[in-house]
Design a protein around this motif. Sequence first.
Motif, PDB file in Angstrom:
ATOM      1  N   GLU A 201       0.859  -1.174   0.000  1.00 24.75           N
ATOM      2  CA  GLU A 201       0.000   0.000   0.000  1.00 24.75           C
ATOM      3  C   GLU A 201       0.892   1.219   0.000  1.00 24.75           C
ATOM      4  O   GLU A 201       2.068   1.155   0.339  1.00 24.75           O
ATOM      5  CB  GLU A 201      -0.937   0.011   1.209  1.00 24.75           C
ATOM      6  CG  GLU A 201      -0.222   0.153   2.543  1.00 24.75           C
ATOM      7  CD  GLU A 201      -1.191   0.169   3.710  1.00 24.75           C
ATOM      8  OE1 GLU A 201      -1.493   1.271   4.187  1.00 24.75           O
ATOM      9  OE2 GLU A 201      -1.609  -0.906   4.108  1.00 24.75           O
ATOM     10  N   SER A 202       0.357   2.322  -0.406  1.00 23.74           N
ATOM     11  CA  SER A 202       1.104   3.570  -0.355  1.00 23.74           C
ATOM     12  C   SER A 202       0.121   4.703  -0.156  1.00 23.74           C
ATOM     13  O   SER A 202      -1.083   4.526  -0.297  1.00 23.74           O
ATOM     14  CB  SER A 202       1.926   3.762  -1.638  1.00 23.74           C
ATOM     15  OG  SER A 202       1.058   3.873  -2.743  1.00 23.74           O
ATOM     16  N   GLY A 203       0.629   5.829   0.169  1.00 23.37           N
ATOM     17  CA  GLY A 203      -0.232   6.987   0.371  1.00 23.37           C
ATOM     18  C   GLY A 203       0.570   8.271   0.226  1.00 23.37           C
ATOM     19  O   GLY A 203       1.795   8.252   0.177  1.00 23.37           O
ATOM     20  N   ALA A 204      -0.108   9.359   0.176  1.00 20.34           N
ATOM     21  CA  ALA A 204       0.537  10.664   0.097  1.00 20.34           C
ATOM     22  C   ALA A 204      -0.346  11.660   0.826  1.00 20.34           C
ATOM     23  O   ALA A 204      -1.527  11.398   1.073  1.00 20.34           O
ATOM     24  CB  ALA A 204       0.730  11.077  -1.357  1.00 20.34           C
ATOM     25  N   ILE A 205       0.205  12.796   1.163  1.00 22.05           N
ATOM     26  CA  ILE A 205      -0.571  13.798   1.888  1.00 22.05           C
ATOM     27  C   ILE A 205      -0.958  14.955   0.965  1.00 22.05           C
ATOM     28  O   ILE A 205      -2.108  15.254   0.778  1.00 22.05           O
ATOM     29  CB  ILE A 205       0.210  14.314   3.115  1.00 22.05           C
ATOM     30  CG1 ILE A 205       0.389  13.166   4.105  1.00 22.05           C
ATOM     31  CG2 ILE A 205      -0.508  15.484   3.756  1.00 22.05           C
ATOM     32  CD1 ILE A 205       1.231  13.497   5.287  1.00 22.05           C
ATOM     33  N   ASP A 206       0.031  15.575   0.361  1.00 18.88           N
ATOM     34  CA  ASP A 206      -0.277  16.693  -0.542  1.00 18.88           C
ATOM     35  C   ASP A 206      -0.869  16.139  -1.834  1.00 18.88           C
ATOM     36  O   ASP A 206      -0.372  15.171  -2.402  1.00 18.88           O
ATOM     37  CB  ASP A 206       0.982  17.501  -0.856  1.00 18.88           C
ATOM     38  CG  ASP A 206       1.481  18.250   0.368  1.00 18.88           C
ATOM     39  OD1 ASP A 206       0.637  18.554   1.242  1.00 18.88           O
ATOM     40  OD2 ASP A 206       2.693  18.512   0.457  1.00 18.88           O
ATOM     41  N   ASP A 207      -1.918  16.778  -2.303  1.00 12.46           N
ATOM     42  CA  ASP A 207      -2.640  16.316  -3.491  1.00 12.46           C
ATOM     43  C   ASP A 207      -3.084  14.867  -3.343  1.00 12.46           C
ATOM     44  O   ASP A 207      -3.059  14.097  -4.269  1.00 12.46           O
ATOM     45  CB  ASP A 207      -1.799  16.474  -4.763  1.00 12.46           C
ATOM     46  CG  ASP A 207      -1.507  17.919  -5.075  1.00 12.46           C
ATOM     47  OD1 ASP A 207      -2.323  18.777  -4.687  1.00 12.46           O
ATOM     48  OD2 ASP A 207      -0.460  18.184  -5.687  1.00 12.46           O
ATOM     49  N   TYR A 208      -3.487  14.490  -2.206  1.00 11.13           N
ATOM     50  CA  TYR A 208      -3.949  13.151  -1.804  1.00 11.13           C
ATOM     51  C   TYR A 208      -3.816  12.069  -2.879  1.00 11.13           C
ATOM     52  O   TYR A 208      -4.294  12.186  -3.994  1.00 11.13           O
ATOM     53  CB  TYR A 208      -5.414  13.220  -1.374  1.00 11.13           C
ATOM     54  CG  TYR A 208      -5.939  11.900  -0.921  1.00 11.13           C
ATOM     55  CD1 TYR A 208      -6.728  11.122  -1.758  1.00 11.13           C
ATOM     56  CD2 TYR A 208      -5.642  11.428   0.341  1.00 11.13           C
ATOM     57  CE1 TYR A 208      -7.210   9.896  -1.340  1.00 11.13           C
ATOM     58  CE2 TYR A 208      -6.128  10.206   0.771  1.00 11.13           C
ATOM     59  CZ  TYR A 208      -6.910   9.436  -0.076  1.00 11.13           C
ATOM     60  OH  TYR A 208      -7.373   8.239   0.337  1.00 11.13           O
TER      61      TYR A 208
END
Length: 126
Positions: free
Chosen positions: A81-88
């Motif tokens: 899995e991966s994720g990001a915060i800015d620009d979701y």
Amino acid sequence: MDNPATTTVFTNRGHALPPGVSTALVQTRLDEAWRGLQREPSLPGLVARIQADELDVESVVDVLIAAALRVLRNPEGFESESGAIDDYQESWKRADATQDLYFTAAELRRLAPSFVTPTAGSIKYC
């Protein structure tokens, strides 16, 4: 022969129930693993070998618990899995979402019968 892996054995070995998992589900997964192990083609006569003390029942329990834990700890079959915060941004990858129990090659080798084949005055272990 009854399943040697029970929820009591599971918890006595220090395994906590994963969040939201009942003891009934743990026993169901252990039973599924036991039936699957008995049908494993690489392990002929598994029950007979246990009853004849050719195979340590504790080794069998180790494999059953490991197989059940793989599904209990990761019921959705997430591999990454991966994720990001800015620009979701979010990404999920499922290896096997069927909750299928499986045995690793190392586990099957641990339980496989060992054969001794004499060859030309020496002993060959297969």
